[in-house]
Design a protein around this motif. Structure first.
Motif, PDB file in Angstrom:
ATOM      1  N   LEU A  30       0.813  -1.217   0.000  1.00 35.99           N
ATOM      2  CA  LEU A  30       0.000   0.000   0.000  1.00 35.99           C
ATOM      3  C   LEU A  30       0.848   1.269   0.000  1.00 35.99           C
ATOM      4  N   VAL A  31       2.102   1.147   0.389  1.00 33.43           N
ATOM      5  CA  VAL A  31       2.947   2.332   0.558  1.00 33.43           C
ATOM      6  C   VAL A  31       3.202   2.999  -0.795  1.00 33.43           C
ATOM      7  N   GLY A  32       3.002   4.313  -0.828  1.00 35.43           N
ATOM      8  CA  GLY A  32       3.239   5.073  -2.050  1.00 35.43           C
ATOM      9  C   GLY A  32       2.242   6.212  -2.179  1.00 35.43           C
ATOM     10  N   THR A  33       2.281   6.873  -3.332  1.00 32.99           N
ATOM     11  CA  THR A  33       1.338   7.941  -3.642  1.00 32.99           C
ATOM     12  C   THR A  33       0.395   7.440  -4.716  1.00 32.99           C
ATOM     13  N   TRP A  34      -0.902   7.503  -4.418  1.00 35.85           N
ATOM     14  CA  TRP A  34      -1.935   6.981  -5.307  1.00 35.85           C
ATOM     15  C   TRP A  34      -2.856   8.113  -5.758  1.00 35.85           C
ATOM     16  N   VAL A  35      -3.288   8.066  -7.022  1.00 37.86           N
ATOM     17  CA  VAL A  35      -4.114   9.128  -7.588  1.00 37.86           C
ATOM     18  C   VAL A  35      -5.384   8.524  -8.190  1.00 37.86           C
ATOM     19  N   ASN A  36      -6.528   9.137  -7.862  1.00 34.51           N
ATOM     20  CA  ASN A  36      -7.813   8.797  -8.466  1.00 34.51           C
ATOM     21  C   ASN A  36      -8.316   9.991  -9.266  1.00 34.51           C
ATOM     22  N   GLU A  37      -8.682   9.759 -10.517  1.00 41.82           N
ATOM     23  CA  GLU A  37      -9.181  10.838 -11.375  1.00 41.82           C
ATOM     24  C   GLU A  37     -10.659  10.615 -11.664  1.00 41.82           C
ATOM     25  N   ARG A  38     -11.492  11.547 -11.212  1.00 41.24           N
ATOM     26  CA  ARG A  38     -12.931  11.451 -11.435  1.00 41.24           C
ATOM     27  C   ARG A  38     -13.319  12.331 -12.610  1.00 41.24           C
ATOM     28  N   GLU A  39     -14.054  11.763 -13.546  1.00 42.51           N
ATOM     29  CA  GLU A  39     -14.491  12.514 -14.716  1.00 42.51           C
ATOM     30  C   GLU A  39     -15.536  13.554 -14.312  1.00 42.51           C
ATOM     31  N   PRO A  40     -15.654  14.671 -15.093  1.00 37.65           N
ATOM     32  CA  PRO A  40     -16.699  15.661 -14.784  1.00 37.65           C
ATOM     33  C   PRO A  40     -18.089  15.071 -14.983  1.00 37.65           C
ATOM     34  N   HIS A  41     -19.031  15.529 -14.185  1.00 35.92           N
ATOM     35  CA  HIS A  41     -20.420  15.072 -14.273  1.00 35.92           C
ATOM     36  C   HIS A  41     -21.225  16.122 -15.035  1.00 35.92           C
ATOM     37  N   VAL A  42     -21.664  15.744 -16.247  1.00 37.64           N
ATOM     38  CA  VAL A  42     -22.396  16.675 -17.110  1.00 37.64           C
ATOM     39  C   VAL A  42     -23.767  16.091 -17.423  1.00 37.64           C
ATOM     40  N   ARG A  43     -24.822  16.942 -17.341  1.00 37.50           N
ATOM     41  CA  ARG A  43     -26.182  16.523 -17.694  1.00 37.50           C
ATOM     42  C   ARG A  43     -26.844  17.630 -18.509  1.00 37.50           C
ATOM     43  N   ASP A  44     -27.387  17.246 -19.668  1.00 37.60           N
ATOM     44  CA  ASP A  44     -28.061  18.203 -20.550  1.00 37.60           C
ATOM     45  C   ASP A  44     -27.179  19.412 -20.845  1.00 37.60           C
ATOM     46  N   VAL A  88      -7.623  -0.896  -5.832  1.00 30.43           N
ATOM     47  CA  VAL A  88      -9.082  -0.718  -5.836  1.00 30.43           C
ATOM     48  C   VAL A  88      -9.575  -0.709  -4.395  1.00 30.43           C
ATOM     49  N   THR A  89     -10.249   0.375  -4.006  1.00 26.94           N
ATOM     50  CA  THR A  89     -10.807   0.473  -2.655  1.00 26.94           C
ATOM     51  C   THR A  89     -12.330   0.470  -2.728  1.00 26.94           C
ATOM     52  N   ARG A  90     -12.936  -0.094  -1.705  1.00 30.76           N
ATOM     53  CA  ARG A  90     -14.399  -0.133  -1.618  1.00 30.76           C
ATOM     54  C   ARG A  90     -14.820   0.281  -0.213  1.00 30.76           C
ATOM     55  N   SER A  91     -15.636   1.338  -0.150  1.00 28.79           N
ATOM     56  CA  SER A  91     -16.108   1.847   1.134  1.00 28.79           C
ATOM     57  C   SER A  91     -17.589   2.200   0.998  1.00 28.79           C
ATOM     58  N   ASN A  92     -18.124   2.862   2.034  1.00 32.96           N
ATOM     59  CA  ASN A  92     -19.545   3.228   1.975  1.00 32.96           C
ATOM     60  C   ASN A  92     -19.834   4.319   0.952  1.00 32.96           C
ATOM     61  N   THR A  93     -18.783   4.900   0.366  1.00 28.80           N
ATOM     62  CA  THR A  93     -18.979   5.905  -0.683  1.00 28.80           C
ATOM     63  C   THR A  93     -18.829   5.298  -2.078  1.00 28.80           C
ATOM     64  N   GLY A  94     -18.578   3.982  -2.146  1.00 27.43           N
ATOM     65  CA  GLY A  94     -18.449   3.327  -3.434  1.00 27.43           C
ATOM     66  C   GLY A  94     -17.051   2.806  -3.690  1.00 27.43           C
ATOM     67  N   GLU A  95     -16.833   2.399  -4.938  1.00 19.04           N
ATOM     68  CA  GLU A  95     -15.542   1.835  -5.340  1.00 19.04           C
ATOM     69  C   GLU A  95     -14.711   2.880  -6.064  1.00 19.04           C
ATOM     70  N   MET A  96     -13.406   2.901  -5.776  1.00 13.91           N
ATOM     71  CA  MET A  96     -12.497   3.835  -6.421  1.00 13.91           C
ATOM     72  C   MET A  96     -11.274   3.088  -6.910  1.00 13.91           C
ATOM     73  N   LYS A  97     -10.772   3.512  -8.092  1.00 16.67           N
ATOM     74  CA  LYS A  97      -9.548   2.952  -8.654  1.00 16.67           C
ATOM     75  C   LYS A  97      -8.447   3.987  -8.540  1.00 16.67           C
ATOM     76  N   TRP A  98      -7.312   3.549  -8.001  1.00 13.93           N
ATOM     77  CA  TRP A  98      -6.168   4.436  -7.790  1.00 13.93           C
ATOM     78  C   TRP A  98      -4.986   3.924  -8.588  1.00 13.93           C
TER      79      TRP A  98
END
Length: 233
Positions: free
Chosen positions: A128-142, A220-230
């Motif tokens: 687990l040791v290191g620097t991990w980055v998660n990139e979330r895409e912008p949320h666009v509707r209409d 890959v982490t999974r918590s009560n806020t959902g799954e995230m890929k780092w």
């Protein structure tokens, strides 16, 4: 996997049980190799780390002046290697005899390992040791930007500290600049069989933060806020 099914390492010294504990580095078959050793009486445990990536659990015991270890498959628990060695002045002088898994040919390898420090805390998963980055895409509707893209940075250190920052990234006419990263939390961490636990700064106890697994090249982490890929940076 470069690790062949059989190893032989020979180790001598006097008060080995008190001296062996530590983190050793050297070269084996021209590959960076690490040995992490811990003792409890005559019982030994630790890790064999090959090329800074492949990790194999070690188990074994002291038999007089001889260190006898088994290198185990991390998934099945099957014994992959048997180890013996020589210890003096914070160094392991290793001779590895390996049997090729296909041909059965015996190969002999020499390696000298230097102790570089104490054995890492077993409650801190080194993968687990290191620097991990998660990139979330912008949320666009209409055609409307509801949430900008976000970069989250998770820094997990071998000394047991952890911190996470989030930074929003421009994604429309109202988001033409990057906001500076904001610290979301910091504290201490430990791991327990695929569970990441965090004790927030100022808190008394560790609390479950997320379950984790590796899906190369991602954490890959999974918590009560959902799954995230780092991804490691």
């Amino acid at each position: 996997m470069r690790l062949a099914p059989l190893f032989c390492l020979l180790l001598c010294g006097t008060t080995l049980a008190n001296e062996l504990d530590g983190h050793y580095q050297g070269l084996m078959n021209e590959q960076p190799t690490e040995l992490i050793l811990r003792s409890s009486g005559e019982t030994l445990s630790g890790e064999y780390v090959e090329n800074r990536q492949s990790r194999y659990p070690l188990s074994g015991r002291l038999d007089g002046q001889v260190l006898k270890l088994r290198v185990n498959d991390p998934v099945s628990g099957e014994t992959l290697a048997n180890i013996n060695a020589n210890y003096a002045n914070d160094m392991l002088n290793a001779v590895l005899a390996t049997r090729h898994p296909q041909s059965g040919e015996t190969l002999v390898r020499d390696g000298l390992f230097q102790r570089i420090g104490p054995a890492p805390d077993p409650s801190l998963d080194p993968t687990l040791v290191g620097t991990w980055v998660n990139e979330r895409e912008p949320h666009v509707r209409d055609g409307q930007l509801l949430a900008p893209a976000q970069i989250t940075t998770l820094r997990i250190r071998a000394d047991g500290s952890i911190a996470q920052w989030a930074r929003q990234v421009g994604g429309g006419s109202e988001w033409s600049y990057d906001r500076p990263g904001e610290l979301q939390y910091s504290g201490r961490w430990r791991s327990d069989d695929g569970l990441l636990l965090v004790r927030l700064k100022g808190a008394a106890d560790f609390q479950p933060a997320a379950h984790y697994r590796f899906d190369q090249p991602y954490l890959v982490t999974r918590s009560n806020t959902g799954e995230m890929k780092w991804q490691r940076r």
